[in-house]
Design an enzyme around this catalytic site. Sequence first.
Site, short mmCIF file in Angstrom:
data_model
loop_
_atom_site.label_atom_id
_atom_site.label_comp_id
_atom_site.label_asym_id
_atom_site.label_seq_id
_atom_site.Cartn_x
_atom_site.Cartn_y
_atom_site.Cartn_z
N CYS A 78 9.43 86.40 -15.32
CA CYS A 78 10.30 85.32 -15.79
C CYS A 78 10.91 84.58 -14.59
CB CYS A 78 11.36 85.90 -16.72
SG CYS A 78 12.10 84.65 -17.82
N HIS B 234 8.40 89.57 -20.88
CA HIS B 234 9.20 90.78 -20.69
C HIS B 234 8.60 91.91 -21.53
CE1 HIS B 234 12.51 88.79 -18.62
NE2 HIS B 234 12.43 87.81 -19.49
#
Length: 491
Positions: A333, A430
């Site tokens: 991310c 994630h």
Amino acid sequence: MAALMIQGCGSDVGKSTLVAGLCRLFTNRGLKVRPFKSQNMSNNAAVTADGGEIGRAQALQALACRTPASVHMNPVLLKPQSETGAQLIVRGQMVGNRSAAGYQARKAELLDICLESFRKLEAECDLVLVEGAGSPAETNLRRGDIANMGFARAANVPVVLTGDIDRGHVIAALVGAHAVLDDDDRAMIKGFLINKFRGDPALFAAGRTEITRRTGWRDFGMAPHLAAARRLPAEDAVALDQHRASAGGRRKIIVVPRLSRIANFDDFDPLQHEQAVDFRFIPPGTALPGDADLVLLPGSKATLADLAMLRCEGWDIDIAAHVRRGGRVLGLCGGYQMLGRRIADPNGVEGPPGQAEGLGLLNVETTLTGSKILTATSGHLAADNAPFEGYEIHIGRTQGPDTARPFLHTQTGPQGAMSADGRIAGCYVHGLFQQGTARAAILQSLGASSTSTNHGAIVETALDEIAAVLAERLDITGLAAIAGLKEDFFL
């Protein structure tokens, strides 16, 4: 319907774990249970089944209830981006950035939203277990409160106050709270719990008697220090202060620089259970170890600010040296964005508008723009087809030549990027390490073996263990009664 609120004498006294344990306990007894926290402040968030985001603690509590997470379980989420400002999430959706003063001005409106969400949950279950935030004894914050007594009184939910004996002065904390609360707030508290006790419970019997004598509150028991809680995802970065590196030896060393606005750091929980891995969070003021096998760049709530912090710590130099030595880097991310050539935030989405050169390890560029992407995702690693399940939660679009070598293939297409030699990679997903097969494949690329255990099984077992301990140590019948459950629910 029945409801009970667990408040605490401060932050990090174990409220989230107690609520999760009670959620599993009452669920195991056949009740339909829902967790609720009106206002949370955390950069650890989870994507919900209804397309929003909530605090990680409430997602865990939903898991404990064996029910899908919903935005109504945490209708107001604050994600800190600076010392004085935060991104405001209302029912799972970003509504902008707010200063502390700007947020206070919206409290009345937000309380109504919280009450609507609470009533929705209440209508669909037998019991709502509510978690407070911080401490109700912070009377300077009482006006406009929507997290503790302000919510409890508006929703008419009975409260049990929790003290953390591991910190010391637990008698003073509980008795002090009783002293500073006004009469109407004090009347909402029906009793107290002691949490995190170590040793023989009989040694604190006189202390519990003293608390009851001074407050008149009912004693609902004393929970021991719960070793199983270490196997649950932590909500706040304060937990990283207590993190200890695993023992060294001949294991593969995986490190994560602890950024100031680190987000979703529970991504790395599964690595801490791998016997072949020496996993370490590296605190500010400490160089990244020269013998690391893999550097993981974590998510961040303020990517440009954390990129500046990374450089200030000299970690950019450490990472460059690591790469020259043949080491591997994986960015997740915000960490993926940092690996590129440039990050631009033209509209000030995560702070003041601006841009910065990235680490230049991937030939990609990122612009923080557009709507926030909140979605569950699944697919396989591009290198070896190992399957994974995870989620995306980010603002930003990343493009560039290296995306032609995706790190992942998801159900919606290729994702992420890799360097030509495969040693540098990044993606927006994630949860990559949660699935045993994907984790084993990543560790195998380092020359490490893996248990290949799905981390979810470890969390489920921990929840059951905590529920069993609470059933033994707490007055569950008494808690059920003040919550408003009928006797036939817990016979």
